[in-house]
Design a protein around this motif. Structure first.
Motif: not given
Length: 192
Positions: A65-89
């Motif tokens: 459960t703890a791993l899932y929560r942490m991975l979900r948070g990490a995945a959200e940060r990665v997705a946010d960063e990818r959106r920022r990179q696409r927008l910047a591009g």
């Protein structure tokens, strides 16, 4: 005996004391708050939580459960960063177009917004960033013709600012500020 302060770290870089105590909690079960003082990060990161059966004790959260929560948070940060990179591009290519047909390059002090959703989003963002006060000028239509759900959104935003210690000053047309519904609205808000 004073303990040294706990070092700041992310959940992805769990400290040695936290790793050791979490392992101990998984093997032994419940732990007291005193036992966990060396690693308060365990509670902060959701690896230990208050026990339902013994309120003064902490119990470990299942590693899966703890791993899932942490991975979900990490995945959200990665997705946010990818959106920022696409927008910047996207805007990288657009900024290369040097056109005399655009508005001023500086951010204007006043921005014209149209559409209720866009205006509402701008107000929500501004109030989320506000720390001390809100100064607002309201048109007559904003209070008399808005649907009730719009008022609930506004009340929630206003109360959040008040809860952070902020103040609200609003200018209304003279006739609007005496309406019973307006007086009731501000009567519901609770200052800190």
């Amino acid at each position: 005996m004073n303990r040294p302060p706990h070092p700041e770290h992310s959940a992805e870089e769990l400290c040695a004391a936290g790793t050791k105590l979490y392992g101990q909690a998984l093997r032994e079960g419940l732990m007291s708050s005193a036992e966990v003082q060396a690693a308060p990060c365990l509670v902060d990161f959701g690896l230990l939580q208050p026990s339902v059966s013994e309120l003064n004790m902490l119990e470990p959260v299942a590693p899966s459960t703890a791993l899932y929560r942490m991975l979900r948070g990490a995945a959200e940060r990665v997705a946010d960063e990818r959106r920022r990179q696409r927008l910047a591009g996207t805007f990288d290519a657009l900024m290369e177009i040097n056109s005399h047909r655009t508005g001023a390059e500086k951010t204007p002090a006043v921005e014209v917004l149209s559409g209720i959703n866009r205006i509402n989003l701008a107000i929500t963002q501004a109030m989320a960033e506000a720390s001390s006060r809100l100064l607002a000028i309201h048109p007559h239509i904003s209070h008399t013709q808005a649907p009730p759900e719009r008022h609930r959104e506004a009340m929630a935003r206003d109360q959040e600012l008040l809860d952070r210690g902020g103040r609200i000053r609003a200018l209304y047309q003279h006739t609007v500020r005496h309406l019973p519904s307006m007086l009731a609205r501000y009567g519901e808000l609770v200052p800190l």
